[in-house]
Design a protein around this motif. Structure first.
Motif, short mmCIF file in Angstrom:
data_model
loop_
_atom_site.label_atom_id
_atom_site.label_comp_id
_atom_site.label_asym_id
_atom_site.label_seq_id
_atom_site.Cartn_x
_atom_site.Cartn_y
_atom_site.Cartn_z
N ARG A 34 0.84 -1.22 0.00
CA ARG A 34 0.00 0.00 0.00
C ARG A 34 0.87 1.26 0.00
NH1 ARG A 34 -3.30 -3.16 3.58
NH2 ARG A 34 -2.31 -2.08 5.32
N GLU A 35 1.99 1.22 0.70
CA GLU A 35 2.90 2.37 0.71
C GLU A 35 3.42 2.67 -0.69
OE1 GLU A 35 7.53 2.79 1.63
OE2 GLU A 35 6.38 2.31 3.45
N SER A 36 3.54 1.65 -1.50
CA SER A 36 4.25 1.76 -2.78
C SER A 36 3.35 1.64 -4.00
CB SER A 36 5.32 0.67 -2.81
OG SER A 36 6.12 0.74 -1.65
N VAL A 37 2.04 1.75 -3.81
CA VAL A 37 1.10 1.55 -4.92
C VAL A 37 1.45 2.43 -6.11
CG1 VAL A 37 -1.28 1.95 -5.65
CG2 VAL A 37 -0.82 0.64 -3.59
N GLU A 38 1.75 3.67 -5.89
CA GLU A 38 1.99 4.59 -7.01
C GLU A 38 3.14 4.12 -7.89
OE1 GLU A 38 3.07 9.23 -7.80
OE2 GLU A 38 1.85 8.74 -6.06
N SER A 39 4.25 3.69 -7.29
CA SER A 39 5.40 3.26 -8.09
C SER A 39 5.28 1.83 -8.58
CB SER A 39 6.69 3.45 -7.30
OG SER A 39 6.65 2.72 -6.09
N LEU A 40 4.70 0.93 -7.80
CA LEU A 40 4.63 -0.48 -8.18
C LEU A 40 3.54 -0.78 -9.20
CD1 LEU A 40 5.08 -2.43 -4.81
CD2 LEU A 40 6.77 -2.09 -6.63
N SER A 41 2.38 -0.16 -9.05
CA SER A 41 1.23 -0.54 -9.88
C SER A 41 1.46 -0.28 -11.37
CB SER A 41 -0.03 0.17 -9.41
OG SER A 41 0.10 1.57 -9.56
N PHE A 43 4.00 -1.14 -13.09
CA PHE A 43 4.67 -2.28 -13.71
C PHE A 43 4.22 -3.62 -13.16
CE2 PHE A 43 7.67 1.32 -13.83
CZ PHE A 43 7.68 1.51 -15.20
N MET A 44 3.46 -3.62 -12.10
CA MET A 44 3.01 -4.86 -11.47
C MET A 44 1.51 -4.82 -11.31
SD MET A 44 6.08 -5.70 -8.93
CE MET A 44 7.72 -5.75 -9.60
N PRO A 45 0.80 -5.39 -12.27
CA PRO A 45 -0.66 -5.28 -12.29
C PRO A 45 -1.36 -5.82 -11.05
CG PRO A 45 0.15 -6.06 -14.41
CD PRO A 45 1.31 -6.06 -13.47
N ALA A 100 15.39 -19.80 -15.37
CA ALA A 100 14.29 -19.24 -14.59
C ALA A 100 14.30 -17.72 -14.76
CB ALA A 100 14.42 -19.60 -13.11
N ASN A 101 13.22 -17.12 -14.31
CA ASN A 101 13.07 -15.67 -14.29
C ASN A 101 13.33 -15.16 -12.88
OD1 ASN A 101 11.83 -13.11 -15.52
ND2 ASN A 101 10.63 -13.40 -13.67
N LEU A 102 13.96 -14.01 -12.77
CA LEU A 102 14.19 -13.35 -11.49
C LEU A 102 13.35 -12.09 -11.45
CD1 LEU A 102 15.90 -13.14 -8.83
CD2 LEU A 102 17.51 -11.76 -10.16
N GLY A 103 12.49 -11.98 -10.44
CA GLY A 103 11.66 -10.79 -10.29
C GLY A 103 11.87 -10.17 -8.91
N TYR A 104 11.61 -8.88 -8.81
CA TYR A 104 11.84 -8.18 -7.54
C TYR A 104 11.04 -6.90 -7.47
CZ TYR A 104 15.35 -6.50 -10.88
OH TYR A 104 15.98 -6.06 -12.03
N TRP A 105 10.81 -6.46 -6.24
CA TRP A 105 10.23 -5.13 -5.99
C TRP A 105 10.66 -4.71 -4.59
CZ3 TRP A 105 6.97 -4.36 -1.85
CH2 TRP A 105 6.31 -5.48 -1.33
N ILE A 106 10.66 -3.41 -4.37
CA ILE A 106 11.02 -2.87 -3.05
C ILE A 106 10.07 -1.73 -2.71
CG2 ILE A 106 12.73 -1.25 -3.95
CD1 ILE A 106 14.41 -2.06 -1.36
N ARG A 107 9.77 -1.62 -1.43
CA ARG A 107 8.85 -0.57 -0.99
C ARG A 107 9.46 0.80 -1.23
NH1 ARG A 107 7.45 -1.92 4.80
NH2 ARG A 107 6.11 -0.11 4.63
N GLU A 108 8.59 1.76 -1.39
CA GLU A 108 9.00 3.13 -1.73
C GLU A 108 10.02 3.71 -0.76
OE1 GLU A 108 9.15 6.14 -4.30
OE2 GLU A 108 7.80 4.45 -4.59
N SER A 109 9.81 3.56 0.54
CA SER A 109 10.69 4.19 1.54
C SER A 109 12.06 3.53 1.63
CB SER A 109 10.02 4.19 2.91
OG SER A 109 9.76 2.86 3.34
N ALA A 110 12.29 2.41 0.96
CA ALA A 110 13.59 1.73 1.01
C ALA A 110 14.36 1.86 -0.30
CB ALA A 110 13.39 0.26 1.36
N ALA A 140 12.22 -6.64 -17.95
CA ALA A 140 11.68 -5.38 -17.44
C ALA A 140 11.07 -4.57 -18.57
CB ALA A 140 12.80 -4.57 -16.77
N ALA A 141 9.92 -4.00 -18.31
CA ALA A 141 9.30 -3.11 -19.29
C ALA A 141 10.31 -2.05 -19.73
CB ALA A 141 8.05 -2.45 -18.70
#
Length: 189
Positions: A34-41, A43-45, A100-110, A140-141
Motif C-alpha cells: 500500500r505504501e508503494s502503490v503509485e510506483s509499483l502498480s 509495472f506490477m498489475p 528461470a526468471n528473477l523478479g523483484y520489488w522494493i517498498r517506496e521508503s527503502a 523489465a518493461a
C-alpha cells in the motif's frame, strides 16, 4: 521446477535477511504494498490501491505451496529492524534448459539504498548454487528504468528488447531482457 523444492532457506546478506514468506507476514506485506502503490502498480498489475490483508495472506500461502512443489522460490526481504522491504523471487522455470526468471520489488521508503540489488544478487546465487540453474533472465518493461538499473548492478547483460514480451494492464508491452549465466555470475561477497 521439480517435484519438490529444497527445504525453506534463509539467506543472510547483512543488513538484510531473505526468507520464504510466512503467513504471519501478511500485514507487513500489505502495508509495504500500500505504501508503494503509485510506483509499483505501473509495472506490477497485481498491485492496486485496494490491496488488502486477505490478498497478502493468500499470496503468502501461495508462495509456501509453490516452494514445497518447486514451482517458485519467493523471498521476503527483511531489514535489520524486522521490517518487510520487498520481495525477490525465482519463477517461470524451464527445467529442460535450466532457466528461470528473477523478479523483484522494493517498498517506496527503502528505494535508493541498494537493498534490492543486494537481495537480487543473493537470490540469483541461490538459483545457480542450490537449484543448479544455468541461466537466469530478468525481464523489465522498456520504461521500467529502476528495474533495468538493478539488473545491471547485479551483472545482468542486456540482450535486447523483446517486442510484446510482457502483458500488463490489458495489453502487450515491449521489454528489455537481461541474462545472467552461471559461469559469468559474480557471487555476493
Amino acid at each position: 521446477m521439480t517435484d519438490a523444492g529444497p527445504a525453506p532457506t534463509t539467506l543472510l546478506v547483512p543488513p538484510l535477511e531473505l526468507r520464504p514468506w510466512r503467513t504471519e507476514d501478511a500485514p507487513a506485506l500489505a502495508e509495504a504494498i500500500r505504501e508503494s502503490v503509485e510506483s509499483l502498480s505501473r509495472f506490477m498489475p497485481w498491485c492496486h490501491p485496494g490491496y488488502d490483508l486477505e490478498e497478502a495472506r493468500q499470496w503468502t500461502i501461495h508462495c509456501q505451496a509453490e516452494w514445497r512443489t518447486g514451482g517458485m522460490f519467493d523471498f521476503a526481504v527483511i531489514d535489520a529492524e524486522g521490517r518487510v522491504l520487498g520481495s525477490v523471487g525465482l519463477n517461470q522455470f524451464e527445467q529442460r534448459n535450466r532457466r528461470a526468471n528473477l523478479g523483484y520489488w522494493i517498498r517506496e521508503s527503502a528505494r535508493g539504498r541498494g537493498f534490492i540489488a543486494q537481495a537480487a544478487r543473493a537470490v540469483a546465487a541461490f538459483g545457480f548454487d542450490t537449484l543448479a540453474l544455468e541461466r537466469i533472465e530478468i525481464v523489465a518493461a522498456v520504461d521500467n528504468l529502476p528495474s533495468q538499473r538493478c539488473a545491471e548492478k547485479i551483472g545482468g547483460q542486456r540482450e535486447g528488447v523483446a517486442r510484446h514480451r510482457i502483458w500488463m494492464h490489458e495489453r502487450a508491452h515491449d521489454a528489455v531482457v537481461y541474462g545472467l549465466v552461471a559461469g559469468d555470475f559474480k557471487r555476493p561477497q
